[in-house]
Design a protein around this motif. Structure first.
Motif, short mmCIF file in Angstrom:
data_model
loop_
_atom_site.label_atom_id
_atom_site.label_comp_id
_atom_site.label_asym_id
_atom_site.label_seq_id
_atom_site.Cartn_x
_atom_site.Cartn_y
_atom_site.Cartn_z
N ARG A 128 0.82 -1.21 0.00
CA ARG A 128 0.00 0.00 0.00
C ARG A 128 0.85 1.27 0.00
O ARG A 128 0.43 2.30 -0.55
N GLY A 129 2.03 1.22 0.60
CA GLY A 129 2.91 2.39 0.56
C GLY A 129 3.38 2.67 -0.85
O GLY A 129 3.44 3.82 -1.29
N ALA A 130 3.70 1.60 -1.59
CA ALA A 130 4.14 1.76 -2.97
C ALA A 130 2.98 2.22 -3.86
O ALA A 130 3.18 3.01 -4.79
N ALA A 131 1.78 1.75 -3.58
CA ALA A 131 0.62 2.13 -4.38
C ALA A 131 0.35 3.63 -4.29
O ALA A 131 -0.16 4.23 -5.25
N LYS A 132 0.68 4.23 -3.16
CA LYS A 132 0.48 5.66 -2.99
C LYS A 132 1.59 6.48 -3.64
O LYS A 132 1.40 7.67 -3.91
N ARG A 133 2.74 5.86 -3.90
CA ARG A 133 3.89 6.61 -4.40
C ARG A 133 4.15 6.45 -5.88
O ARG A 133 4.77 7.32 -6.50
N LYS B 169 2.76 5.36 -9.95
CA LYS B 169 1.65 5.14 -10.86
C LYS B 169 2.21 4.55 -12.15
O LYS B 169 3.24 5.01 -12.65
N LYS B 170 1.53 3.55 -12.69
CA LYS B 170 1.99 2.91 -13.91
C LYS B 170 1.62 3.76 -15.12
O LYS B 170 0.50 4.25 -15.23
N THR B 171 2.58 3.93 -16.03
CA THR B 171 2.35 4.64 -17.28
C THR B 171 2.83 3.76 -18.41
O THR B 171 3.36 2.67 -18.19
N ALA B 172 2.67 4.22 -19.63
CA ALA B 172 3.12 3.45 -20.79
C ALA B 172 4.63 3.31 -20.81
O ALA B 172 5.16 2.30 -21.28
N GLY B 173 5.35 4.29 -20.27
CA GLY B 173 6.80 4.26 -20.30
C GLY B 173 7.45 3.64 -19.07
O GLY B 173 8.67 3.55 -19.00
N GLY B 174 6.65 3.26 -18.09
CA GLY B 174 7.22 2.69 -16.86
C GLY B 174 6.36 3.09 -15.68
O GLY B 174 5.14 2.99 -15.71
N TYR B 175 7.01 3.57 -14.61
CA TYR B 175 6.32 4.01 -13.40
C TYR B 175 6.75 5.43 -13.10
O TYR B 175 7.94 5.74 -13.08
N THR C 292 7.14 15.33 -11.92
CA THR C 292 7.36 13.90 -11.76
C THR C 292 8.51 13.43 -12.64
O THR C 292 8.95 14.14 -13.54
N ASP C 293 8.96 12.21 -12.36
CA ASP C 293 10.05 11.60 -13.11
C ASP C 293 9.73 10.12 -13.21
O ASP C 293 8.81 9.63 -12.55
N LEU C 294 10.45 9.39 -14.02
CA LEU C 294 10.25 7.96 -14.14
C LEU C 294 11.19 7.21 -13.20
O LEU C 294 12.30 7.68 -12.93
N VAL C 295 10.75 6.07 -12.73
CA VAL C 295 11.58 5.21 -11.89
C VAL C 295 12.73 4.69 -12.74
O VAL C 295 12.54 4.37 -13.93
N ALA C 296 13.92 4.61 -12.17
CA ALA C 296 15.09 4.13 -12.90
C ALA C 296 14.87 2.70 -13.38
O ALA C 296 14.14 1.92 -12.76
N ALA C 297 15.52 2.35 -14.47
CA ALA C 297 15.34 1.03 -15.07
C ALA C 297 15.74 -0.09 -14.12
O ALA C 297 15.11 -1.16 -14.10
N MET D 144 11.50 -4.14 -9.02
CA MET D 144 11.13 -4.09 -7.61
C MET D 144 9.78 -3.37 -7.43
O MET D 144 8.92 -3.84 -6.67
N VAL D 145 9.58 -2.27 -8.14
CA VAL D 145 8.32 -1.54 -8.05
C VAL D 145 7.18 -2.39 -8.61
O VAL D 145 6.09 -2.43 -8.03
N ALA D 146 7.42 -3.10 -9.69
CA ALA D 146 6.40 -3.95 -10.28
C ALA D 146 5.98 -5.06 -9.32
O ALA D 146 4.80 -5.41 -9.23
N ARG D 147 6.94 -5.61 -8.59
CA ARG D 147 6.60 -6.66 -7.61
C ARG D 147 5.78 -6.10 -6.47
O ARG D 147 4.83 -6.74 -6.00
N MET D 148 6.10 -4.89 -6.02
CA MET D 148 5.34 -4.29 -4.93
C MET D 148 3.91 -3.97 -5.35
O MET D 148 2.99 -4.02 -4.54
N LEU D 149 3.72 -3.65 -6.64
CA LEU D 149 2.40 -3.32 -7.14
C LEU D 149 1.69 -4.53 -7.75
O LEU D 149 0.61 -4.38 -8.31
#
Length: 64
Positions: free
Chosen positions: A8-13, A15-21, A46-51, A56-61
């Motif tokens: 839930r902490g990651a879900a608040k921080r 958001k998934k986009t076409a280019g990543g998170y 905003t910025d994109l999460v590093a490659a 890790m972000v995908a697993r949390m979400l």
């Protein structure tokens, strides 16, 4: 097998986009008086999460 739970902490921080998170910039919460106007301006938006961190972000979400 039980259902996966979203972090839930990651879900608040993140958001998934076409280019990543997308994510917000850090260091923009408090103690802003000693930071220059240029620094605060560059921390906006905003910025994109590093490659290297996207798996890790995908697993949390629970996206993978």
């Amino acid at each position: 097998m039980s259902k996966l739970k979203t972090n839930r902490g990651a879900a608040k921080r993140f958001k998934k986009t076409a280019g990543g998170y997308k994510r917000k910039s850090a260091f923009r919460r408090h103690i802003l008086t000693k930071k220059s106007t240029k620094t605060k301006r560059q921390l906006r938006g905003t910025d994109l999460v590093a490659a290297c961190d996207q798996n890790m972000v995908a697993r949390m979400l629970c996206d993978k």
